[in-house]
Write a protein that holds these residues in place. Structure first.
Motif, PDB file in Angstrom:
ATOM      1  N   ALA A 175       0.830  -1.206   0.000  1.00  0.00           N
ATOM      2  CA  ALA A 175       0.000   0.000   0.000  1.00  0.00           C
ATOM      3  C   ALA A 175       0.865   1.257   0.000  1.00  0.00           C
ATOM      4  CB  ALA A 175      -0.929  -0.003   1.214  1.00  0.00           C
ATOM      5  N   VAL A 176       1.954   1.229   0.780  1.00  0.00           N
ATOM      6  CA  VAL A 176       2.859   2.379   0.838  1.00  0.00           C
ATOM      7  C   VAL A 176       3.552   2.577  -0.510  1.00  0.00           C
ATOM      8  CG1 VAL A 176       4.922   3.321   1.955  1.00  0.00           C
ATOM      9  CG2 VAL A 176       3.189   2.155   3.325  1.00  0.00           C
ATOM     10  N   ASN A 177       3.997   1.485  -1.125  1.00  0.00           N
ATOM     11  CA  ASN A 177       4.635   1.573  -2.444  1.00  0.00           C
ATOM     12  C   ASN A 177       3.672   2.130  -3.490  1.00  0.00           C
ATOM     13  OD1 ASN A 177       7.015   0.503  -1.437  1.00  0.00           O
ATOM     14  ND2 ASN A 177       6.512  -1.595  -2.006  1.00  0.00           N
ATOM     15  N   MET A 178       2.424   1.675  -3.449  1.00  0.00           N
ATOM     16  CA  MET A 178       1.419   2.170  -4.393  1.00  0.00           C
ATOM     17  C   MET A 178       1.138   3.654  -4.169  1.00  0.00           C
ATOM     18  SD  MET A 178      -1.243  -1.065  -4.289  1.00  0.00           S
ATOM     19  CE  MET A 178      -2.575  -0.151  -5.073  1.00  0.00           C
ATOM     20  N   GLY A 179       1.344   4.112  -2.931  1.00  0.00           N
ATOM     21  CA  GLY A 179       1.139   5.526  -2.615  1.00  0.00           C
ATOM     22  C   GLY A 179       2.298   6.416  -2.998  1.00  0.00           C
ATOM     23  N   GLY A 180       3.399   5.827  -3.497  1.00  0.00           N
ATOM     24  CA  GLY A 180       4.512   6.627  -3.998  1.00  0.00           C
ATOM     25  C   GLY A 180       5.736   6.674  -3.118  1.00  0.00           C
ATOM     26  N   LEU A 181       5.826   5.786  -2.125  1.00  0.00           N
ATOM     27  CA  LEU A 181       6.975   5.789  -1.222  1.00  0.00           C
ATOM     28  C   LEU A 181       7.624   4.409  -1.172  1.00  0.00           C
ATOM     29  CD1 LEU A 181       5.464   7.835   1.743  1.00  0.00           C
ATOM     30  CD2 LEU A 181       7.405   8.542   0.335  1.00  0.00           C
ATOM     31  N   GLU A 182       8.930   4.400  -0.966  1.00  0.00           N
ATOM     32  CA  GLU A 182       9.666   3.148  -0.788  1.00  0.00           C
ATOM     33  C   GLU A 182       9.898   2.928   0.705  1.00  0.00           C
ATOM     34  OE1 GLU A 182      13.935   1.062  -2.021  1.00  0.00           O
ATOM     35  OE2 GLU A 182      13.368   3.015  -2.859  1.00  0.00           O
ATOM     36  N   VAL A 183       9.643   1.718   1.164  1.00  0.00           N
ATOM     37  CA  VAL A 183       9.781   1.399   2.590  1.00  0.00           C
ATOM     38  C   VAL A 183      11.239   1.095   2.915  1.00  0.00           C
ATOM     39  CG1 VAL A 183       9.113  -0.190   4.428  1.00  0.00           C
ATOM     40  CG2 VAL A 183       7.429   0.522   2.716  1.00  0.00           C
ATOM     41  N   GLU A 184      11.784   1.834   3.883  1.00  0.00           N
ATOM     42  CA  GLU A 184      13.156   1.575   4.327  1.00  0.00           C
ATOM     43  C   GLU A 184      13.194   0.498   5.401  1.00  0.00           C
ATOM     44  OE1 GLU A 184      16.314   4.304   3.963  1.00  0.00           O
ATOM     45  OE2 GLU A 184      14.986   5.976   4.438  1.00  0.00           O
ATOM     46  N   ASP A 185      12.233   0.527   6.308  1.00  0.00           N
ATOM     47  CA  ASP A 185      12.193  -0.484   7.362  1.00  0.00           C
ATOM     48  C   ASP A 185      10.808  -0.475   7.993  1.00  0.00           C
ATOM     49  OD1 ASP A 185      13.012  -2.502   8.990  1.00  0.00           O
ATOM     50  OD2 ASP A 185      14.501  -1.353  10.109  1.00  0.00           O
ATOM     51  N   VAL A 186      10.441  -1.604   8.581  1.00  0.00           N
ATOM     52  CA  VAL A 186       9.187  -1.730   9.324  1.00  0.00           C
ATOM     53  C   VAL A 186       9.544  -1.837  10.799  1.00  0.00           C
ATOM     54  CG1 VAL A 186       7.057  -3.035   9.620  1.00  0.00           C
ATOM     55  CG2 VAL A 186       8.151  -2.935   7.374  1.00  0.00           C
ATOM     56  N   VAL A 187       8.964  -0.958  11.618  1.00  0.00           N
ATOM     57  CA  VAL A 187       9.376  -0.818  13.014  1.00  0.00           C
ATOM     58  C   VAL A 187       8.174  -1.045  13.927  1.00  0.00           C
ATOM     59  CG1 VAL A 187      10.501   0.702  14.691  1.00  0.00           C
ATOM     60  CG2 VAL A 187      11.051   0.916  12.249  1.00  0.00           C
ATOM     61  N   LEU A 188       8.389  -1.779  14.999  1.00  0.00           N
ATOM     62  CA  LEU A 188       7.353  -1.966  16.009  1.00  0.00           C
ATOM     63  C   LEU A 188       6.898  -0.597  16.515  1.00  0.00           C
ATOM     64  CD1 LEU A 188       5.889  -4.221  17.662  1.00  0.00           C
ATOM     65  CD2 LEU A 188       7.682  -3.918  19.385  1.00  0.00           C
ATOM     66  N   SER A 189       5.591  -0.403  16.604  1.00  0.00           N
ATOM     67  CA  SER A 189       5.024   0.914  16.888  1.00  0.00           C
ATOM     68  C   SER A 189       5.590   1.562  18.148  1.00  0.00           C
ATOM     69  CB  SER A 189       3.499   0.795  16.992  1.00  0.00           C
ATOM     70  OG  SER A 189       2.914   2.048  17.227  1.00  0.00           O
ATOM     71  N   ASN A 190       5.639   0.830  19.261  1.00  0.00           N
ATOM     72  CA  ASN A 190       6.109   1.430  20.510  1.00  0.00           C
ATOM     73  C   ASN A 190       7.622   1.605  20.558  1.00  0.00           C
ATOM     74  OD1 ASN A 190       3.762   2.105  21.760  1.00  0.00           O
ATOM     75  ND2 ASN A 190       3.888   0.587  23.393  1.00  0.00           N
ATOM     76  N   ILE A 191       8.359   0.849  19.759  1.00  0.00           N
ATOM     77  CA  ILE A 191       9.794   1.125  19.626  1.00  0.00           C
ATOM     78  C   ILE A 191       9.964   2.509  19.012  1.00  0.00           C
ATOM     79  CG2 ILE A 191      11.877   0.520  18.319  1.00  0.00           C
ATOM     80  CD1 ILE A 191      11.600  -1.259  20.662  1.00  0.00           C
TER      81      ILE A 191
END
Length: 412
Positions: A175-191
């Motif tokens: 979904a993020v890629n389709m929105g025009g951004l490349e994901v660098e990392d996925v991070v646990l929310s509270n971290i």
């Protein structure tokens, strides 16, 4: 050659997407806060599943356009958060035998112990969001701070593994890629949130971070500078909104505004329970007493706090949180919420505020924007330390291997 880069964080919640951006100059450890923008969108379920891929992508594109118009610069990459009941944490012990007693423990031995632990903690359909060491045991002796260089015949390491369903993470990234951004990392929310609302001394001494979202409440305990416990509960502010929707015959969006704009807890000394409130969000605005509003909402809050308390009591690390509890999330700023929580948890409770210092002034951010800012701060810290390696790949096994490498970079 550019002298700076933009580091951004995208927090995709159940009902809102927030994008925060920072500017870091190369060779310096100071930051400029560029802004934080949000758009409303029903994005995720309580489990963390993407509800509508194209709708979430459109919302990402919209918030990206708002940010780029405001800062007059392009943003191409982003750190994103992960939240939902599909994320689970477990404590796992990894162990290895060294060849002889004269052998010195090295980083490779710790990586081998981590690999041993992963064999039981990570399955094909799950991937690690976090691998954090909790305790080193050398030849049966626990509480070793850093085993590297010690002579030993046996090494054991207790890890906190936080894993997520790989398809959920892939859909979020898509979904993020389709929105025009490349994901660098996925991070646990509270971290991520800990980077914006907790100090290093709080994390060292012990603190509990509670993020109350719409459908999910995340509880994390930090002590000794690292996260020791993380729990996702399938409850949140939506439980309070449902009661309002039922009693006042209104839509959920209107209920959220009423909670934010009109509700004041009965525990507040300065609140007049007989105060007349004209709620414009109702189809036919009529006056309602503050005590009536409290009677509708507060039973749900008591139940929510009860579930949080049960989760804390189930953790052996809860007594170590000597600095108390820090609350974040959309409803954290409601008048009297922290005071009410103190009476339930019997410990100091405060609402999270932005801790890092920036070169410029930071516009007022509510509790629901702290994760987006924390993601950008997380990315800045990783890049500044030289430890960051972009790990988001379509291949789950590659991501698992990179998570283990990141762990070694972080701690050794």
């Amino acid at each position: 050659m550019p002298r700076y880069e933009i580091v951004s964080g995208l927090d995709i919640g159940a009902t809102k997407i927030s994008l925060a951006a920072l500017r870091r100059e190369f060779g310096k450890d100071t930051l400029d806060f560029l802004g934080c923008h949000s758009v409303d969108c029903e994005c995720l379920s309580a489990t963390g599943a993407v509800l509508d891929l194209s709708r979430v992508a459109d919302a990402v594109s919209t918030v990206l356009e708002k940010m780029q118009d405001a800062i007059k610069q392009n943003i191409t990459t982003v750190f994103i958060s992960a939240k939902g009941t599909h994320i689970i944490s477990e404590n796992v012990r990894g162990r290895i035998n060294l060849l002889s007693r004269e052998n010195e423990i090295c980083a490779k031995d710790i990586a081998s112990a981590c690999q041993n632990a992963k064999a039981s903690a990570i399955t094909f359909e799950r991937e690690p969001l976090l691998i954090a060491p909790e305790n080193y045991i050398v030849d049966g002796q626990p509480a070793i701070k850093n085993p590297v260089g010690l002579s030993a015949s046996r090494l054991e390491v207790d890890y906190l593994f936080v894993t997520a369903l790989a398809p959920m993470i892939n859909n979020l990234s898509k979904a993020v890629n389709m929105g025009g951004l490349e994901v660098e990392d996925v991070v646990l929310s509270n971290i991520a949130g800990s980077f914006s609302v907790l100090t290093s001394s709080e994390k060292d001494l012990g603190v509990t971070l509670i993020d109350i979202g719409s459908f999910v409440t995340e509880i994390s305990i930090f002590t000794g500078g690292v996260i020791k416990y993380d729990k996702m509960l399938g409850c949140g502010s939506s439980d309070l909104e449902k009661a309002l929707c039922s009693q006042l015959k209104i839509k959920r969006g209107s209920a959220a505004k009423i909670i934010k704009n009109y509700w004041k807890l009965s525990s507040c000394d300065y609140v007049n329970p007989e105060e007349d409130i004209f709620i414009t969000e109702m189809s036919k605005p009529v006056p309602i007493k503050q005590r009536q509003l409290q009677a509708i909402i507060e039973p749900g809050l008591v139940e929510l706090f009860g579930r949080i308390k049960d989760a804390l009591q189930a953790s052996e690390y809860a007594p170590m949180a000597s600095c108390g509890i820090v609350l974040t999330g959309g409803i954290s700023a409601v008048d009297g919420l922290a005071e009410s929580a103190e009476s339930v948890f019997n410990m100091p409770v405060k609402v999270g505020t932005i801790k890092p210092k920036f070169n410029n002034a930071v516009t007022a951010l509510d509790g629901s924007s702290t994760v987006a800012l924390g993601l950008a701060l997380y990315g800045h810290n990783k890049k500044l330390s030289g430890a960051f390696r972009r790990r988001f790949s379509e291949n789950v096994l590659k991501r698992t291997f990179q998570a283990a490498k990141d762990f070694l970079y972080d701690y050794f």
